[in-house]
Design a protein around this motif. Structure first.
Motif, PDB file in Angstrom:
ATOM      1  N   TRP A   1     -17.917   7.213  -6.702  1.00 31.37           N
ATOM      2  CA  TRP A   1     -18.398   8.494  -6.741  1.00 31.37           C
ATOM      3  C   TRP A   1     -19.697   8.696  -6.342  1.00 31.37           C
ATOM      4  O   TRP A   1     -20.126   9.610  -5.516  1.00 31.37           O
ATOM      5  N   ASP A   2     -20.557   7.532  -6.624  1.00 36.18           N
ATOM      6  CA  ASP A   2     -22.140   7.752  -5.859  1.00 36.18           C
ATOM      7  C   ASP A   2     -21.866   7.481  -4.463  1.00 36.18           C
ATOM      8  O   ASP A   2     -22.729   8.270  -3.977  1.00 36.18           O
TER       9      ASP A   2
ATOM     10  N   ARG B   1     -21.181  11.058  -3.203  1.00 39.45           N
ATOM     11  CA  ARG B   1     -22.395  11.855  -3.246  1.00 39.45           C
ATOM     12  C   ARG B   1     -23.194  11.455  -2.071  1.00 39.45           C
ATOM     13  O   ARG B   1     -23.805  12.570  -1.533  1.00 39.45           O
ATOM     14  N   GLU B   2     -23.455  10.330  -1.886  1.00 42.73           N
ATOM     15  CA  GLU B   2     -24.312   9.904  -0.568  1.00 42.73           C
ATOM     16  C   GLU B   2     -23.693  10.525   0.682  1.00 42.73           C
ATOM     17  O   GLU B   2     -24.386  10.877   1.337  1.00 42.73           O
TER      18      GLU B   2
ATOM     19  N   MET C   1     -21.786  13.151   0.939  1.00 41.17           N
ATOM     20  CA  MET C   1     -22.159  14.670   0.999  1.00 41.17           C
ATOM     21  C   MET C   1     -23.483  14.860   1.493  1.00 41.17           C
ATOM     22  O   MET C   1     -23.733  15.633   2.278  1.00 41.17           O
ATOM     23  N   GLU C   2     -24.427  13.933   1.026  1.00 41.92           N
ATOM     24  CA  GLU C   2     -25.794  14.081   1.567  1.00 41.92           C
ATOM     25  C   GLU C   2     -26.164  13.833   2.798  1.00 41.92           C
ATOM     26  O   GLU C   2     -26.435  14.796   3.868  1.00 41.92           O
TER      27      GLU C   2
ATOM     28  N   GLU D   1     -26.786  22.012  -0.518  1.00 43.05           N
ATOM     29  CA  GLU D   1     -25.971  20.853  -1.289  1.00 43.05           C
ATOM     30  C   GLU D   1     -25.757  21.182  -2.594  1.00 43.05           C
ATOM     31  O   GLU D   1     -26.722  21.774  -3.412  1.00 43.05           O
TER      32      GLU D   1
ATOM     33  N   HIS E   1     -24.359  19.791  -6.567  1.00 36.06           N
ATOM     34  CA  HIS E   1     -24.061  18.417  -7.342  1.00 36.06           C
ATOM     35  C   HIS E   1     -23.263  18.875  -8.505  1.00 36.06           C
ATOM     36  O   HIS E   1     -23.749  18.910  -9.597  1.00 36.06           O
TER      37      HIS E   1
ATOM     38  N   VAL F   1     -15.344  15.280   0.140  1.00 38.26           N
ATOM     39  CA  VAL F   1     -16.467  16.095   0.407  1.00 38.26           C
ATOM     40  C   VAL F   1     -16.073  17.322   1.212  1.00 38.26           C
ATOM     41  O   VAL F   1     -15.298  17.178   2.346  1.00 38.26           O
TER      42      VAL F   1
ATOM     43  N   PHE G   1     -20.385  20.149  -0.831  1.00 36.45           N
ATOM     44  CA  PHE G   1     -20.307  19.647  -2.096  1.00 36.45           C
ATOM     45  C   PHE G   1     -19.126  18.523  -2.224  1.00 36.45           C
ATOM     46  O   PHE G   1     -18.262  18.484  -1.562  1.00 36.45           O
ATOM     47  N   PRO G   2     -19.275  17.553  -3.204  1.00 37.50           N
ATOM     48  CA  PRO G   2     -18.406  16.479  -3.487  1.00 37.50           C
ATOM     49  C   PRO G   2     -17.408  16.940  -4.543  1.00 37.50           C
ATOM     50  O   PRO G   2     -17.955  17.633  -5.541  1.00 37.50           O
TER      51      PRO G   2
END
Length: 181
Positions: free
Chosen positions: A14-15, A18-19, A21-22, A37, A39, A98, A112-113
């Motif tokens: 999951w981390d 999210r990276e 997605m960024e 973005e 979260h 994503v 967004f994730p």
């Protein structure tokens, strides 16, 4: 384990999502888009497995921080977000996404994730596949308002091989061929 959070045991993945997605939002910005973005906190597949009431809310319910939700509301007010890109990964029973919702005429994108556990999303997946559309319901904690995105042709939002599994489960096929009469 029944009742456990879908991300239990896959927090590192999951981390990484999210990276991703960024990084995706940065790529859009580099290409000239205005990117927002998001979260998410919890993500819930609708209808839930425990739902006993028929509902037209089908897709993913996404909890957002209040400030991000307000920013999203302002952004979508005068824009038509009618295209999307989605990137999917899977680990164990969890599907990671994503999603980049695009308003090309305005040069806007919301990135967004998302995640969902297949075991908890079975009813949603069947309905999404049948309807040919996924919906994402983005909301603040108090659930007083929602921004709803629609993703048509949602194959890349479904688990890999989902359509094939559905045909096998239901015994469905295209019926007898002409030479089988």
């Amino acid at each position: 384990m029944a009742g456990s959070h879908p991300l239990s045991g896959v927090e590192d993945r999951w981390d990484a999502v999210r990276e991703d997605m960024e990084a995706t939002a940065a790529e859009y910005r580099d290409a000239g888009w205005e990117a927002l973005e998001l979260h998410p906190g919890d993500v819930t597949a609708l209808p839930t497995a425990s739902a006993r009431v028929e509902s037209d809310r089908m897709g993913l319910d996404v909890l957002l921080p209040g400030d991000e939700f307000r920013e999203l509301e302002e952004l979508v007010e005068d824009a038509a977000f009618d295209e999307y890109d989605a990137y999917r990964g899977e680990e164990a029973d969890v599907v990671f996404l994503v999603v980049a919702m695009k308003a090309p005429d305005e040069g806007l994108v919301v990135v967004f994730p998302l995640y969902y556990a297949r075991r908890e999303a079975n009813e949603m997946l069947k309905r999404v596949a049948a309807r040919g559309e996924m919906r994402t319901f983005l909301r603040p904690l108090d659930d007083s308002q929602r921004v709803v995105f629609s993703q048509e042709e949602p194959d890349n939002l479904l688990p890999g091989g989902f359509d094939d599994e559905e045909r096998e489960e239901t015994g469905g096929d295209d019926g007898p061929s002409a030479d089988e009469e």
